[in-house]
Scaffold this motif. Structure first.
Motif, PDB file in Angstrom:
ATOM      1  N   ASN A 146       0.130   3.065  10.622  1.00  0.00           N
ATOM      2  CA  ASN A 146      -0.226   3.519   9.281  1.00  0.00           C
ATOM      3  C   ASN A 146       0.543   4.813   9.000  1.00  0.00           C
ATOM      4  OD1 ASN A 146      -1.804   3.918   6.840  1.00  0.00           O
ATOM      5  ND2 ASN A 146      -2.939   5.458   7.980  1.00  0.00           N
ATOM      6  N   ARG A 176      -6.920   0.746   5.905  1.00  0.00           N
ATOM      7  CA  ARG A 176      -7.765  -0.456   5.821  1.00  0.00           C
ATOM      8  C   ARG A 176      -6.951  -1.700   6.157  1.00  0.00           C
ATOM      9  NH1 ARG A 176     -10.124   2.034   0.968  1.00  0.00           N
ATOM     10  NH2 ARG A 176      -8.818   0.671  -0.256  1.00  0.00           N
ATOM     11  N   LEU A 207      -3.057  -4.724  -0.998  1.00  0.00           N
ATOM     12  CA  LEU A 207      -4.138  -4.759  -0.022  1.00  0.00           C
ATOM     13  C   LEU A 207      -4.924  -6.074  -0.055  1.00  0.00           C
ATOM     14  CD1 LEU A 207      -5.780  -3.349   2.167  1.00  0.00           C
ATOM     15  CD2 LEU A 207      -7.124  -2.266   0.362  1.00  0.00           C
ATOM     16  N   CYS A 259       0.800   3.301   1.727  1.00  0.00           N
ATOM     17  CA  CYS A 259       0.140   3.292   0.415  1.00  0.00           C
ATOM     18  C   CYS A 259       0.314   4.673  -0.216  1.00  0.00           C
ATOM     19  CB  CYS A 259      -1.332   2.891   0.536  1.00  0.00           C
ATOM     20  SG  CYS A 259      -2.383   4.119   1.321  1.00  0.00           S
ATOM     21  N   ARG A 273      -5.681   3.159   1.859  1.00  0.00           N
ATOM     22  CA  ARG A 273      -5.588   1.696   1.750  1.00  0.00           C
ATOM     23  C   ARG A 273      -4.787   1.111   2.903  1.00  0.00           C
ATOM     24  NH1 ARG A 273      -3.433   0.925  -4.273  1.00  0.00           N
ATOM     25  NH2 ARG A 273      -2.955   3.113  -3.958  1.00  0.00           N
ATOM     26  N   SER A 274      -3.724   1.799   3.296  1.00  0.00           N
ATOM     27  CA  SER A 274      -2.914   1.282   4.401  1.00  0.00           C
ATOM     28  C   SER A 274      -3.690   1.330   5.716  1.00  0.00           C
ATOM     29  CB  SER A 274      -1.578   2.027   4.503  1.00  0.00           C
ATOM     30  OG  SER A 274      -1.761   3.415   4.566  1.00  0.00           O
ATOM     31  N   ARG A 315       0.263  -0.982  -1.854  1.00  0.00           N
ATOM     32  CA  ARG A 315      -0.124  -0.591  -3.207  1.00  0.00           C
ATOM     33  C   ARG A 315       0.116  -1.756  -4.170  1.00  0.00           C
ATOM     34  NH1 ARG A 315       3.475   4.343  -4.401  1.00  0.00           N
ATOM     35  NH2 ARG A 315       4.909   3.104  -3.134  1.00  0.00           N
TER      36      ARG A 315
END
Length: 197
Positions: free
Chosen positions: A100, A85, A57, A77, A82-83, A37
């Motif tokens: 993740n 990705r 990210l 995240c 996002r995590s 984040r």
């Protein structure tokens, strides 16, 4: 290497998903916790896990250049998107033990697991979350129908319904989406009844 990676749920992109309860029960030494984040989010209402390294990210590939490829990395995240990705990026870079945190800090807070949070971050009650939603979305029938002391499930159901079907006549959809996101964050940390701390 840890049992955490071996017991995590494999994803097609090559990383594995870890449930928040799984991480809380088994946090192996040497696990590289990385929060993707933005820095301001780490000190926000959802807080962060003790011992995380910040790597937004956009900077993950650059930060990872210094890490051994066989390091066990768990990415975190807000919600797990996002995590995920970032996890895909690390797998593409040749990392072999990438995880993740499924559901991210929203899920972690919903389970009331330990979190590092600024002392000024007051934890709202469920009634205060309802009041915030009413103040930000006046006149929306789903919101107006919430009881005086709503349950977490009732608030979650209203947020899900609003997410699925945007109220008619809404002009500023970006503001509406931001409101839903902020209220969902408040809901994740909210507690039942009583005054704010």
């Amino acid at each position: 290497m840890s049992h955490l990676f071996d017991s995590a749920h494999p994803q097609p992109a090559g990383y594995r998903d870890v449930d928040v309860r799984q991480l809380a029960a088994e946090r192996p030494s040497g696990l590289h916790l990385v929060d993707v984040r933005e820095p301001s989010e780490l000190d926000g209402i959802l807080g962060h896990l003790d011992g995380v390294r910040a790597a937004p990210l956009a900077t993950v590939r650059e930060a990872a250049a210094l890490w051994p490829r066989d390091t066990e990395v768990l990415l975190i995240c807000r919600s797990g998107a996002r995590s995920a990705r970032a996890a895909t990026q690390l797998v593409e870079l040749g990392f072999t033990r990438v995880m993740n945190l499924r559901g991210g800090m929203l899920a972690w807070n919903t389970e009331a697991l330990p979190v590092v949070r600024l002392p000024s971050s007051a934890t709202p009650t469920l009634a205060e979350v309802r009041d915030t939603l009413r103040a930000r979305l006046p006149g929306v029938s789903d919101v107006e129908a919430l009881p005086r002391e709503p349950s977490r499930a009732e608030l979650g159901a209203v947020l899900d319904a609003l997410q699925a079907t945007t109220p008619s006549g809404l002009v500023d959809t970006a503001s509406f989406e931001r409101t839903l996101r902020e209220v969902r964050d408040l809901l994740a940390v909210a507690r039942s009844g009583g005054a704010s701390r």
